[in-house]
Design an enzyme around this catalytic site. Structure first.
Site, mmCIF file in Angstrom:
data_model
loop_
_atom_site.group_PDB
_atom_site.id
_atom_site.type_symbol
_atom_site.label_atom_id
_atom_site.label_comp_id
_atom_site.label_asym_id
_atom_site.label_seq_id
_atom_site.Cartn_x
_atom_site.Cartn_y
_atom_site.Cartn_z
ATOM 1 N N SER A 1 16.976 -57.709 126.604
ATOM 2 C CA SER A 1 17.330 -58.328 125.311
ATOM 3 C C SER A 1 18.537 -57.636 124.685
ATOM 4 C CB SER A 1 16.150 -58.215 124.339
ATOM 5 O OG SER A 1 15.093 -59.020 124.768
ATOM 6 N N GLY B 1 17.530 -68.060 129.766
ATOM 7 C CA GLY B 1 17.403 -68.753 128.479
ATOM 8 C C GLY B 1 18.155 -68.007 127.392
ATOM 9 N N ARG C 1 14.301 -76.275 130.484
ATOM 10 C CA ARG C 1 13.880 -75.582 129.246
ATOM 11 C C ARG C 1 14.514 -76.210 128.012
ATOM 12 N NH1 ARG C 1 13.912 -69.328 130.219
ATOM 13 N NH2 ARG C 1 12.693 -69.427 128.305
ATOM 14 N N ASP D 1 6.227 -61.877 126.171
ATOM 15 C CA ASP D 1 6.716 -61.586 127.531
ATOM 16 C C ASP D 1 5.721 -60.753 128.343
ATOM 17 O OD1 ASP D 1 9.032 -62.958 127.025
ATOM 18 O OD2 ASP D 1 10.233 -61.182 126.598
ATOM 19 N N ARG E 1 3.873 -70.507 132.080
ATOM 20 C CA ARG E 1 3.188 -69.271 132.493
ATOM 21 C C ARG E 1 1.677 -69.369 132.405
ATOM 22 N NH1 ARG E 1 7.694 -64.911 130.294
ATOM 23 N NH2 ARG E 1 9.002 -65.100 132.150
ATOM 24 N N ARG F 1 8.537 -62.549 135.695
ATOM 25 C CA ARG F 1 7.365 -61.830 135.150
ATOM 26 C C ARG F 1 6.084 -62.199 135.893
ATOM 27 N NH1 ARG F 1 9.979 -59.097 131.217
ATOM 28 N NH2 ARG F 1 11.416 -60.265 129.919
HETATM 29 C C1 S3P Z 1 14.098 -62.881 123.889
HETATM 30 C C2 S3P Z 1 13.243 -63.597 123.109
HETATM 31 C C3 S3P Z 1 12.024 -64.225 123.626
HETATM 32 C C4 S3P Z 1 11.633 -63.626 124.960
HETATM 33 C C5 S3P Z 1 12.779 -63.533 125.906
HETATM 34 C C6 S3P Z 1 13.870 -62.654 125.323
HETATM 35 C C7 S3P Z 1 15.279 -62.295 123.256
HETATM 36 O O1 S3P Z 1 12.251 -65.591 123.805
HETATM 37 O O2 S3P Z 1 10.597 -64.368 125.533
HETATM 38 O O3 S3P Z 1 12.368 -62.962 127.142
HETATM 39 O O4 S3P Z 1 15.931 -61.418 123.874
HETATM 40 O O5 S3P Z 1 15.596 -62.695 122.140
HETATM 41 P P1 S3P Z 1 12.036 -66.654 122.589
HETATM 42 O O6 S3P Z 1 13.072 -66.379 121.585
HETATM 43 O O7 S3P Z 1 12.230 -67.992 123.244
HETATM 44 O O8 S3P Z 1 10.642 -66.411 122.140
#
Ligand code: S3P
Length: 427
Positions: A22, A93, A121, A313, A344, A386
């Site tokens: 992140s 994503g 997605r 996560d 998941r 994961r």
């Molecule tokens: C993340 C936010 C989460 C998480 C992803 C990383 C981020 O997703 O599941 O692995 O770095 O901001 P969402 O914002 O879709 O919940």
């Protein structure tokens, strides 16, 4: 790739985990619109964060790679240029959602897409606020990648995302960088705050008050030299495995301990895990420290409401720990799990069924009874990093050698995962 995992008695030793996924994304994107050369040490080795580097490079920011050190040459808020081809977010994503905030404020048109999983997605969650700010975005069936973004001058907004999502928050705040005036995101449930912390480090003015995060548009961002902390979500696989295997004693060094992420540690400790935190320090607004975990009888528990968002996560591997625990695990309010790299809930259930582990799926959640035995089986990541790593942890506790199909998916966040596991497992 197929990977074979045999049972282990315990995990022992000491590890430094790769840089947080992140935080790496955020540092790279912000550095690309800052002024000057930012040096990012211990940058994530995961394919997702490499996709972000490739994308900012295609947007004209020079990127120099030297092992896990990355230098990014930013030319300021207006320094990006139109990419020659569609930007490739791969499986990520975070890359597509966060970068879209920046693309929405550019004077040029751009497209961004990714692999088959990413193409399924939902992107309407970012398209709505960006459209409200003035961008025009086209998507497949109105909501799936690839996205074609016609940017331009953006208006600031005050936006309350309907779901708890740090990616949506980040997208809006990044767009807010390029809008004149104050852009605000209202969070009903707090999500990871790395964007707010990082933007401040690069010199943006961020105000946070009662769940409302505001950014002043058009700041001058200054390049920074930063070190990315170890990834707590990657640590989770080792924390769960070591807790589950009696006799374990494992130290994870330099792990990111942002209070917006450590609900995981609190929840594990509250339900019987033994985790010691040492050498805690703050660098560039982020806490880091060492975690020592010892094998312990885990009671299991319930994950629901805001806790589900905080642990989203980690749920795949917590499901494994839950099945081995005394009282089992119940997860509720987890509809977001259905729109991750895979559904998941479905991919956990499929792998549990293959191992003879009972799981009761109900809508946006599931329950796993405790004190279950894992039978060796052929498992499948279904292309989800994961799920691959959670399967490996389950295999450690099983009664023979298991096979994980599509095991290479782990490299999306943690390419060194299997080697690292081999270093600390005891047979
Ligand atoms: C993340 C936010 C989460 C998480 C992803 C990383 C981020 O997703 O599941 O692995 O770095 O901001 P969402 O914002 O879709 O919940």
């Amino acid at each position: 790739m197929q990977y074979r995992v045999s049972p282990a008695t315990c995990l022992r030793g000491s590890l430094r985990l790769p840089g947080d996924k992140s935080i790496s994304h955020r540092y790279a994107i912000i550095a690309s619109v800052a002024e000057g050369i930012s040096r990012l040490d211990h940058y994530s080795t995961g394919a997702d964060c490499q996709s972000t580097l490739g994308a900012v490079e295609a947007l004209g920011a020079k990127v120099e790679r030297n092992g896990t050190s990355v230098s990014i040459h930013g030319s300021g808020l207006d320094g990006l240029r139109q990419p020659a081809a569609m930007l490739d977010a791969g499986n990520s994503g975070s890359t597509i959602r966060m970068l879209s905030g920046i693309l929405a404020g550019q004077s040029f048109e751009s497209s961004i897409g990714g692999d088959e999983s990413l193409s399924r997605r939902p992107m309407d969650r970012i398209m709505k606020p960006l459209a409200a700010m003035g961008a025009t975005i086209e998507a497949t069936d109105g909501r799936f990648p690839p996205l074609t973004i016609r940017g331009g001058k953006l208006n600031p907004i005050r936006y309350e995302p309907p779901m708890a999502s740090a990616q949506v928050k980040t997208c809006v705040l990044f767009a807010g960088l390029l809008a004149e005036g104050t852009t605000s995101v209202v969070e009903k449930v707090q999500t990871r705050d790395h964007t707010e912390v990082a933007l401040r480090e690069f010199g943006a003015e961020i105000n946070i008050e009662s769940g409302v995060i505001s950014i002043q548009g058009r700041p001058r961002l200054k390049a920074r030299d930063l070190e990315v902390p170890g990834d707590l979500s990657s640590a989770a696989f080792f924390l769960a495995a070591a807790t589950m295997l009696p006799g374990s004693e494992l130290t994870l060094e330099g792990v990111g301990l942002s209070p917006s992420r450590t609900a995981l540690l609190d929840w594990l400790a509250a339900n019987g895990a033994r985790i010691r935190m040492t050498n805690v320090e703050q660098r560039a607004g982020e806490l880091t420290g060492n975690l020592t975990v010892t094998g312990a009888g885990f009671q299991g528990g319930v994950i629901a409401g805001p806790l589900t968002a905080a642990l989203i996560d980690e749920i795949p591997v917590l499901a494994v720990l839950g099945a081995a625990s005394r009282n089992g695990l119940t997860v509720r309010n987890a509809s977001e799990l259905r729109v991750k790299e895979t559904d998941r809930i479905a991919t956990i259930a499929e792998n549990f069924t293959r191992m003879g582990v009972a799981i009761d799926v109900a809508g946006d959640g599931f329950s796993v009874p405790g004190l279950q035995k894992f039978r060796a089986a052929t498992l499948d990541s279904f292309g989800d990093h994961r799920i691959a790593m959670a399967c490996a942890v389950a295999a450690l506790a099983s009664d023979g050698e298991s096979i994980i199909d599509n095991a290479e998916a782990a490299s999306v966040s943690f390419p060194e995962f299997y080697d690292t596991l081999r270093q600390v497992r005891q047979s």
